[in-house]
Motif scaffolding. Structure first.
Motif, short mmCIF file in Angstrom:
data_model
loop_
_atom_site.label_atom_id
_atom_site.label_comp_id
_atom_site.label_asym_id
_atom_site.label_seq_id
_atom_site.Cartn_x
_atom_site.Cartn_y
_atom_site.Cartn_z
N SER A 164 0.82 -1.21 0.00
CA SER A 164 0.00 0.00 0.00
C SER A 164 0.86 1.27 0.00
O SER A 164 0.37 2.35 0.29
N LEU A 165 2.14 1.13 -0.30
CA LEU A 165 3.03 2.28 -0.10
C LEU A 165 2.83 3.43 -1.08
O LEU A 165 2.80 4.57 -0.70
N PHE A 166 2.73 3.15 -2.38
CA PHE A 166 2.64 4.27 -3.32
C PHE A 166 2.16 3.81 -4.70
O PHE A 166 2.17 2.63 -5.02
N ASN A 167 1.77 4.80 -5.49
CA ASN A 167 1.37 4.59 -6.87
C ASN A 167 2.63 4.25 -7.69
O ASN A 167 3.58 5.03 -7.72
N ILE A 213 3.53 4.47 -10.70
CA ILE A 213 4.02 5.38 -11.76
C ILE A 213 4.45 6.72 -11.17
O ILE A 213 4.82 7.63 -11.91
N PHE A 214 4.43 6.85 -9.85
CA PHE A 214 4.76 8.15 -9.24
C PHE A 214 6.23 8.49 -9.52
O PHE A 214 7.12 7.69 -9.26
N PRO A 215 6.51 9.72 -10.03
CA PRO A 215 7.88 10.02 -10.47
C PRO A 215 8.77 10.62 -9.38
O PRO A 215 9.55 11.54 -9.66
N LEU A 253 -1.99 11.62 -11.05
CA LEU A 253 -1.36 10.71 -10.10
C LEU A 253 -2.34 10.23 -9.03
O LEU A 253 -2.14 9.19 -8.41
N PHE A 272 1.24 11.46 -3.00
CA PHE A 272 2.12 10.29 -2.92
C PHE A 272 1.46 9.16 -2.14
O PHE A 272 1.41 8.02 -2.59
N ASN A 273 0.96 9.48 -0.96
CA ASN A 273 0.27 8.46 -0.15
C ASN A 273 -0.53 9.16 0.94
O ASN A 273 0.04 9.75 1.86
N GLN A 281 0.02 7.91 4.64
CA GLN A 281 1.27 8.36 5.25
C GLN A 281 1.26 9.87 5.49
O GLN A 281 1.86 10.36 6.45
#
Lengths: 249, 270
Positions: A85-88, A90-92, B37, B162-163, B166
């Motif tokens: 569940s940490l991040f998307n 494709i996130f740059p 995003l 981002f999240n 978090q």
């Protein structure tokens, strides 16, 4: 002993499904608590309630001596969620950008990352031995490397309380050993209080000094030596499992 | 076209088109990156449909449509967020509900005022070369306000994008940041309607952002690449429309798409 976390009479339901029922316990400063239980036993829900991510139906929670409803010292808590569940993907973001996000809990409006913050981030990356990945995109890293980046993010503020949810899932055995050595040092040398969620109760004894075993309510909470001497726990876990946990301790 | 480059850029309507287009383009491209995003790309489309209803209402009541649309679209954007939170439905479903109601309202009002008139059609397809001086000032002023908010809340927007979970653990109120993001998007959608029109507004949010995602090596660099792509598209698109006698909004979108294809091919060749 100063209490870092205090949970009193906590209950929580998802719809009609009871997840936690009348849970009461406290964690002292410097404790290293292994939080175990089978899938659906309420481990992650309990941690999310402690972090203020879920509001309980009933119960009082205090963190670092403050009632959770009034708690604002988020920089004193480090949190490493489950890897999936940490991040998307494709996130740059670069590794540096991700770890620097850990610092913003200390900042006031308008939040800015300064040159001196960059040194703090570099130190965290060095401690986790990932300084050479600083300018890489997080999406380009392996699961184990990503896990270390998120641990660096959780540790960058030198938190007093570190909460880790199934942290070793993405790690190979060498990285896992290094990871647990690092947690051991944080606990022993810096006095960081650690809550480590795992469904792998067989390995809790290797790392933690206390065991909290959940199954909607608390099945066992105490020192591992108490667990090992407990005949009632032998009835719950079976002699073989109890021996496995205690032997590794 | 038999006029020179310098004659062309000396026309005041061309200067207004460049200024408005660049400001709105930067705004759409930066907000678009956050929206893409967060998998909220189609909120631009949904709010543009609401704008159609609001503009039709403005035309029907005899008000200046853009000024009339801004508060209505902001309220609709808040409604989308609240609907998602309170009614336990997904964001895309909430966007679908609000967008179809806005569009239906616009069609009913257009019908009540004897069909689609020229004024309403000009908002459907936009006309950047017909932007007035007051609309240019409005674009500049609102763009500066929105950009200042994005600059001041950069880390909050970055963290929540981002999240979200978090971000909450670092003490950020992600609900408030989400609400702010859709309100800023609502303002930007209304500004962008004059540039590319209701039908094409979502491309202004999506294409520069996805171009940036192909080639960027970090989040800050993605923001700059996204904004640069938008500026380049507006400049090339306006020149192309003038010299090739094409509609400006559609030309800008096609240039945006070509830049996306080039960035995609470049990434594949790496």
């Amino acid at each position: 002993m100063e209490k870092i976390v205090e949970v009193k009479n906590l209950s929580f339901k998802y719809g009609v499904a009871e997840v936690l029922k009348d849970v009461t316990f406290s964690i002292d400063r410097g404790d290293y608590v292994g939080l175990g239980g089978h899938n659906g036993s309420g481990k992650t829900t309990l941690v999310k309630i402690i972090l203020g991510l879920i509001t309980p139906d009933v119960g009082d929670i205090s963190v670092l001596g403050k009632n959770l409803k009034k708690f604002k010292q988020w920089s004193k808590i480090g949190y490493l969620p489950q890897s999936l569940s940490l991040f998307n993907p494709i996130f740059p973001a670069t590794v540096y950008e991700v770890v620097s996000l850990g610092l913003i809990s200390k900042k006031k409006f308008p939040r800015r990352i300064t040159k001196s913050d960059e040194k703090i981030v570099d130190n965290a990356l060095q401690e986790l031995e990932i300084i050479d990945l600083k300018n890489k995109l997080i999406s380009e890293l392996s699961g184990g490397q990503q896990q270390r980046v998120f641990l660096a993010k959780a540790l960058v503020n030198e938190p007093e309380l570190l909460i880790l949810d199934e942290p070793s899932n993405a790690l190979d055995s060498k990285s896992r050993n290094h990871f647990f050595d690092l947690l051991h040092d944080l606990n022993k040398k810096k006095g960081t209080t650690i809550i480590l969620i795992t469904h792998d109760i067989g390995h809790i004894g290797e790392h933690a000094n206390k065991l909290l075993y959940l199954d909607k309510n608390i099945v066992f909470y105490g020192k591992l030596s108490e667990f090992c001497d407990s005949e009632s726990m032998e009835d719950v876990f079976g002699r073989e499992s109890q021996h496995l946990i205690c032997h590794q301790h | 076209m038999d006029i020179s480059f310098f004659e062309f850029i000396n026309y005041s309507f061309v200067q207004r088109a460049f200024i408005s287009g660049i400001f709105v383009g930067i705004l759409c491209s930066i907000l678009g990156l956050f929206l893409v995003l967060r998998k909220l790309s189609l909120i631009g489309d949904g709010l543009a449909h609401v704008s159609f209803g609001a503009i039709a209402l403005g035309v029907f009541c005899g008000f200046y449509p853009i000024y009339f649309a801004i508060p209505i679209v902001i309220i609709s954007s808040i409604f989308i967020v609240k609907l998602t939170q309170k009614a336990k439905i997904y964001g895309d479903t909430a966007i679908g509900i609000v967008s179809s109601v806005g569009l239906a309202g616009g069609v009913l009002l257009a019908s009540a005022s004897n069909g689609f008139n020229v004024s309403l059609l000009s908002y459907l397809f936009g006309n950047i070369l017909a932007i007035s001086t007051s609309e240019t000032y409005l674009s500049i002023a609102l763009s500066l306000v929105v950009l200042a908010i994005v600059y001041l809340l950069y880390y909050e927007l970055f963290a929540v994008t981002f999240n979200e979970e978090q971000a909450n653990v670092t003490g950020i109120k992600s609900d408030r940041i989400n609400l702010l993001l859709v309100i800023l998007t609502a303002i930007t959608v209304v500004l962008a309607i004059r540039v590319v029109g209701i039908m094409l507004v979502s491309s202004f949010f999506i294409l520069p952002a996805v171009t940036a995602l192909q080639i960027s090596k970090g989040f800050k660099s993605a923001i700059f690449v996204s904004a640069f792509t938008a500026i380049l598209s507006v400049i090339i698109g306006i020149f192309a429309s003038f010299y090739l006698n094409l509609p400006a909004g559609a030309s800008i979108v096609i240039v945006n798409f070509i830049l996306f294809l080039l960035s995609f091919l470049w990434r594949k060749s790496m």
